[in-house]
Design a protein around this motif. Structure first.
Motif, PDB file in Angstrom:
ATOM      1  N   ARG A 101       0.837  -1.071  -0.150  1.00 17.55           N
ATOM      2  CA  ARG A 101      -0.239  -0.006  -0.156  1.00 17.55           C
ATOM      3  C   ARG A 101       1.035   1.119   0.218  1.00 17.55           C
ATOM      4  O   ARG A 101       1.137   1.678   1.076  1.00 17.55           O
ATOM      5  CB  ARG A 101      -0.959   0.064   1.091  1.00 17.55           C
ATOM      6  N   PRO A 102       1.346   1.609  -1.239  1.00 18.09           N
ATOM      7  CA  PRO A 102       2.407   2.679  -1.310  1.00 18.09           C
ATOM      8  C   PRO A 102       1.776   3.944  -0.681  1.00 18.09           C
ATOM      9  O   PRO A 102       2.623   4.733  -0.019  1.00 18.09           O
ATOM     10  CB  PRO A 102       2.497   2.885  -2.715  1.00 18.09           C
ATOM     11  N   SER A 103       0.617   4.164  -0.707  1.00 12.09           N
ATOM     12  CA  SER A 103       0.170   5.499   0.021  1.00 12.09           C
ATOM     13  C   SER A 103       0.452   5.676   1.277  1.00 12.09           C
ATOM     14  O   SER A 103       0.466   6.860   1.938  1.00 12.09           O
ATOM     15  CB  SER A 103      -1.285   5.783  -0.194  1.00 12.09           C
ATOM     16  N   ARG A 104       0.612   4.463   1.948  1.00  9.56           N
ATOM     17  CA  ARG A 104       0.866   4.145   3.551  1.00  9.56           C
ATOM     18  C   ARG A 104       2.195   3.776   3.885  1.00  9.56           C
ATOM     19  O   ARG A 104       2.434   3.653   5.066  1.00  9.56           O
ATOM     20  CB  ARG A 104      -0.458   3.424   4.069  1.00  9.56           C
ATOM     21  N   ASN A 105       2.969   3.407   2.950  1.00  9.00           N
ATOM     22  CA  ASN A 105       4.383   2.582   2.986  1.00  9.00           C
ATOM     23  C   ASN A 105       4.138   1.737   3.883  1.00  9.00           C
ATOM     24  O   ASN A 105       4.966   0.980   4.844  1.00  9.00           O
ATOM     25  CB  ASN A 105       5.260   3.643   3.730  1.00  9.00           C
ATOM     26  N   ILE A 106       3.148   0.748   3.594  1.00  8.96           N
ATOM     27  CA  ILE A 106       2.790  -0.762   4.150  1.00  8.96           C
ATOM     28  C   ILE A 106       2.726  -1.660   3.188  1.00  8.96           C
ATOM     29  O   ILE A 106       2.440  -1.671   1.725  1.00  8.96           O
ATOM     30  CB  ILE A 106       1.369  -0.422   5.093  1.00  8.96           C
ATOM     31  N   VAL A 107       3.446  -2.941   3.886  1.00  8.24           N
ATOM     32  CA  VAL A 107       3.241  -3.822   2.771  1.00  8.24           C
ATOM     33  C   VAL A 107       2.957  -5.062   3.728  1.00  8.24           C
ATOM     34  O   VAL A 107       2.988  -5.096   4.934  1.00  8.24           O
ATOM     35  CB  VAL A 107       4.804  -4.544   2.270  1.00  8.24           C
ATOM     36  N   THR A 108       1.891  -5.988   3.404  1.00  9.75           N
ATOM     37  CA  THR A 108       1.482  -7.086   4.090  1.00  9.75           C
ATOM     38  C   THR A 108       1.872  -8.276   3.230  1.00  9.75           C
ATOM     39  O   THR A 108       1.573  -8.679   2.192  1.00  9.75           O
ATOM     40  CB  THR A 108      -0.067  -6.929   4.136  1.00  9.75           C
ATOM     41  N   TYR A 109       2.666  -9.088   4.132  1.00 15.90           N
ATOM     42  CA  TYR A 109       3.037 -10.512   3.358  1.00 15.90           C
ATOM     43  C   TYR A 109       2.260 -11.529   4.281  1.00 15.90           C
ATOM     44  O   TYR A 109       2.118 -11.552   5.254  1.00 15.90           O
ATOM     45  CB  TYR A 109       4.617 -10.619   3.732  1.00 15.90           C
ATOM     46  N   ASN A 110       1.741 -12.491   3.229  1.00 19.64           N
ATOM     47  CA  ASN A 110       1.232 -13.740   3.617  1.00 19.64           C
ATOM     48  C   ASN A 110       2.202 -14.798   3.774  1.00 19.64           C
ATOM     49  O   ASN A 110       2.725 -15.139   2.625  1.00 19.64           O
ATOM     50  CB  ASN A 110      -0.381 -14.054   2.894  1.00 19.64           C
ATOM     51  N   LEU A 111       2.585 -15.367   4.947  1.00 20.06           N
ATOM     52  CA  LEU A 111       3.618 -16.260   4.814  1.00 20.06           C
ATOM     53  C   LEU A 111       3.099 -17.580   5.631  1.00 20.06           C
ATOM     54  O   LEU A 111       2.462 -17.736   6.335  1.00 20.06           O
ATOM     55  CB  LEU A 111       4.803 -15.581   5.816  1.00 20.06           C
TER      56      LEU A 111
END
Length: 161
Positions: A101-111
């Motif tokens: 989510r570039p607008s929030r500088n967030i990445v969610t990884y499903n691991l």
């Protein structure tokens, strides 16, 4: 014999250092990230652009991002791995997917992690790297994995892959 099953988690990181995210944020593009392949040195992002124009490519090259076009409005963008991608790549995780989510500088990884000890090691590495993160349990629904995919992943974990 007890069968070792992988543990599914969602790792959410605040990552201001990803070159692709920063470039996408700066350009204010209309896009969708459909895949991310993390690596210790380089990470690839598959991006679908809804507002593609020829100038996109030169802007990414200015930011030292390598481009491999799939088709006119879809391309792989490769850059040096940010600290979060590097930690995930070095962990024993099997990456099921990642959504930035570039607008929030967030990445969610499903691991998928082989054990709770590997989750503890992942957390320690994230802390040591200064990455802000949160971890939640993730229950993969039938939409995420087919029974055969679940079986293959479980077998791979049992064999140490």
């Amino acid at each position: 014999m007890k069968v070792k099953k992988p543990i599914a988690i969602s790792l959410r990181v605040q990552e201001p250092g990803c070159p692709v995210m920063l470039s996408l944020q700066k350009g204010n593009y209309d896009f969708e990230t459909t895949d991310i392949r993390v690596g210790e040195k380089f990470t690839e992002h598959l991006i679908n652009f809804r507002d593609y124009d020829e100038s996109l490519e030169s802007k990414f090259r200015e930011d030292s991002i390598l481009i491999s076009k799939v088709k006119k409005d879809k391309m792989w963008l490769e850059c040096n791995s940010c600290s979060a991608c590097r930690v995930v790549a070095e962990s024993q995780a099997f990456v099921m997917g990642a959504k930035p989510r570039p607008s929030r500088n967030i990445v969610t990884y499903n691991l998928l992690m082989p054990s709770s000890a590997s989750i503890n090691t992942l957390e320690k590495s994230l802390k040591d790297s200064g990455v802000s993160y949160s971890i939640q349990d993730h229950d993969y629904s039938s939409e995420d994995l087919t029974p055969r995919q679940r079986e293959i992943i479980t077998i791979a974990f049992r064999k140490g892959y």
